[in-house]
Design a protein around this motif. Structure first.
Motif, short mmCIF file in Angstrom:
data_model
loop_
_atom_site.label_atom_id
_atom_site.label_comp_id
_atom_site.label_asym_id
_atom_site.label_seq_id
_atom_site.Cartn_x
_atom_site.Cartn_y
_atom_site.Cartn_z
N GLN A 91 0.83 -1.21 0.00
CA GLN A 91 0.00 0.00 0.00
C GLN A 91 0.87 1.26 0.00
O GLN A 91 0.58 2.22 -0.72
CB GLN A 91 -0.92 0.00 1.22
CG GLN A 91 -1.87 1.20 1.25
CD GLN A 91 -2.82 1.15 2.44
OE1 GLN A 91 -2.72 0.29 3.31
NE2 GLN A 91 -3.75 2.10 2.48
N CYS A 92 1.93 1.22 0.79
CA CYS A 92 2.87 2.34 0.84
C CYS A 92 3.54 2.53 -0.53
O CYS A 92 3.64 3.65 -1.04
CB CYS A 92 3.91 2.08 1.92
SG CYS A 92 5.40 3.10 1.82
N TYR A 146 5.33 1.40 -8.76
CA TYR A 146 6.05 1.42 -7.49
C TYR A 146 7.22 2.39 -7.56
O TYR A 146 8.32 2.03 -7.98
CB TYR A 146 6.54 0.02 -7.13
CG TYR A 146 5.43 -0.98 -6.90
CD1 TYR A 146 4.12 -0.57 -6.61
CD2 TYR A 146 5.68 -2.34 -6.97
CE1 TYR A 146 3.10 -1.48 -6.39
CE2 TYR A 146 4.67 -3.28 -6.75
CZ TYR A 146 3.38 -2.84 -6.46
OH TYR A 146 2.38 -3.76 -6.25
N TYR A 147 6.97 3.61 -7.16
CA TYR A 147 8.01 4.64 -7.20
C TYR A 147 8.40 5.06 -5.79
O TYR A 147 8.60 6.23 -5.51
CB TYR A 147 7.52 5.84 -8.02
CG TYR A 147 7.18 5.46 -9.44
CD1 TYR A 147 8.19 5.23 -10.37
CD2 TYR A 147 5.86 5.31 -9.84
CE1 TYR A 147 7.88 4.85 -11.67
CE2 TYR A 147 5.54 4.93 -11.15
CZ TYR A 147 6.56 4.71 -12.06
OH TYR A 147 6.25 4.34 -13.35
N PHE A 148 8.50 4.07 -4.90
CA PHE A 148 8.92 4.33 -3.53
C PHE A 148 10.41 4.64 -3.49
O PHE A 148 11.12 4.54 -4.50
CB PHE A 148 8.58 3.14 -2.63
CG PHE A 148 9.18 1.84 -3.08
CD1 PHE A 148 10.39 1.41 -2.57
CD2 PHE A 148 8.53 1.04 -4.01
CE1 PHE A 148 10.95 0.21 -2.99
CE2 PHE A 148 9.08 -0.17 -4.43
CZ PHE A 148 10.29 -0.58 -3.92
N CYS A 172 2.44 7.62 -6.33
CA CYS A 172 2.01 7.85 -7.71
C CYS A 172 1.14 9.10 -7.74
O CYS A 172 0.02 9.09 -7.24
CB CYS A 172 1.22 6.64 -8.22
SG CYS A 172 0.63 6.84 -9.92
N ALA A 173 1.68 10.17 -8.29
CA ALA A 173 0.97 11.44 -8.35
C ALA A 173 0.55 11.75 -9.78
O ALA A 173 1.17 11.28 -10.75
CB ALA A 173 1.87 12.56 -7.83
N SER A 174 -0.51 12.52 -9.91
CA SER A 174 -0.96 12.93 -11.24
C SER A 174 0.11 13.78 -11.89
O SER A 174 0.60 14.76 -11.31
CB SER A 174 -2.26 13.73 -11.11
OG SER A 174 -2.66 14.22 -12.37
#
Length: 237
Positions: free
Chosen positions: A106-107, A127-129, A112-114
């Motif tokens: 979930q984290c 997955y851009y953590f 993920c932003a517009s």
């Protein structure tokens, strides 16, 4: 005009190109005179994981990042290296972590932003953590960084975890283009990295964040001491 005359411009161009290359290579390695491999392994990042190496940092610090640790006076250069290493030590646990710790699915999906320019990949989970020495995060940073270093990080974010050179390049991209390199003091580098949480007045400032900021400052002071340079003022934010 003889054949020899025609050849001279090409010879000159080759000579100039070789000179430029030598200057670039020399610039990229200038800081290594006071940050040696032994110091990297034993003093700055003892016990770092095998993934991160001194040579991979040196390779990453070539073009287009040749101004890293090479700007201003020798003391300025040392302070920048101390600041960079302090932030890296805090963000990656002393180069013992390839990616953000304790970040569940979930984290991971939350980063993920517009973004019309760098939309999250639709061909794989977005997955851009945090990854790499300074924990590069969010799709727009992966996209912009990837464009800058010429690697498809938006499409293949795992490249950061698979290549130490790429990992260090992402850290240097953030450092050199997103504010820390031009900061007038150590507090400015922290503001650029996590000021919203750790600096007073930040929208999500907390006591825990304040403690993290103080930890960064202690690392910085310690590294400045090793390098024999005054840390300056305005260290806390």
């Amino acid at each position: 005009m003889t054949g020899c005359d025609l050849h001279r411009p090409m010879v000159a161009l080759v000579a100039v190109a070789a000179l430029v290359l030598s200057l670039v290579q020399g610039a990229s390695a200038a800081w290594s005179t006071f940050i040696t491999k032994a110091a990297f392994d034993q003093t700055y990042f003892p016990g770092h994981i095998a993934f991160y190496t001194y040579d991979s940092l040196k390779a990453a610090a070539g073009a287009p990042f040749t101004q890293f640790g090479n700007s201003g006076t020798l003391d300025d250069q040392k302070r920048e290296l101390a600041a960079f290493f302090a932030q890296v030590k805090h963000e990656s646990g002393g180069l013992k972590q390839k990616y953000e710790q304790g970040c569940n699915i979930q984290c991971q999906q939350s980063y993920c932003a517009s973004s019309p320019t760098y939309p999250c990949s639709k061909t794989q989970p977005p997955y851009y953590f945090g990854r790499g020495p300074i924990q590069l995060s969010w799709n727009y940073n992966y996209g912009a960084c990837g464009d800058y270093i010429g690697k498809p990080l938006l499409r293949e974010p795992s490249q950061i975890s698979n290549s130490a050179v790429t990992a260090f390049q992402t850290a240097l991209w953030f450092w050199m283009t997103q504010g820390p390199h031009l900061a007038k003091s150590f507090s400015g580098t922290t503001k650029a990295i996590n000021g919203d949480i750790e600096c007073k007045g930040g929208a999500h400032y907390s006591e825990k964040g304040h403690e993290q900021m103080l930890s960064r400052v202690q690392y910085y002071k310690s590294f400045c001491s090793v390098l024999g340079v005054d840390p300056g003022t305005d260290l806390e934010c």
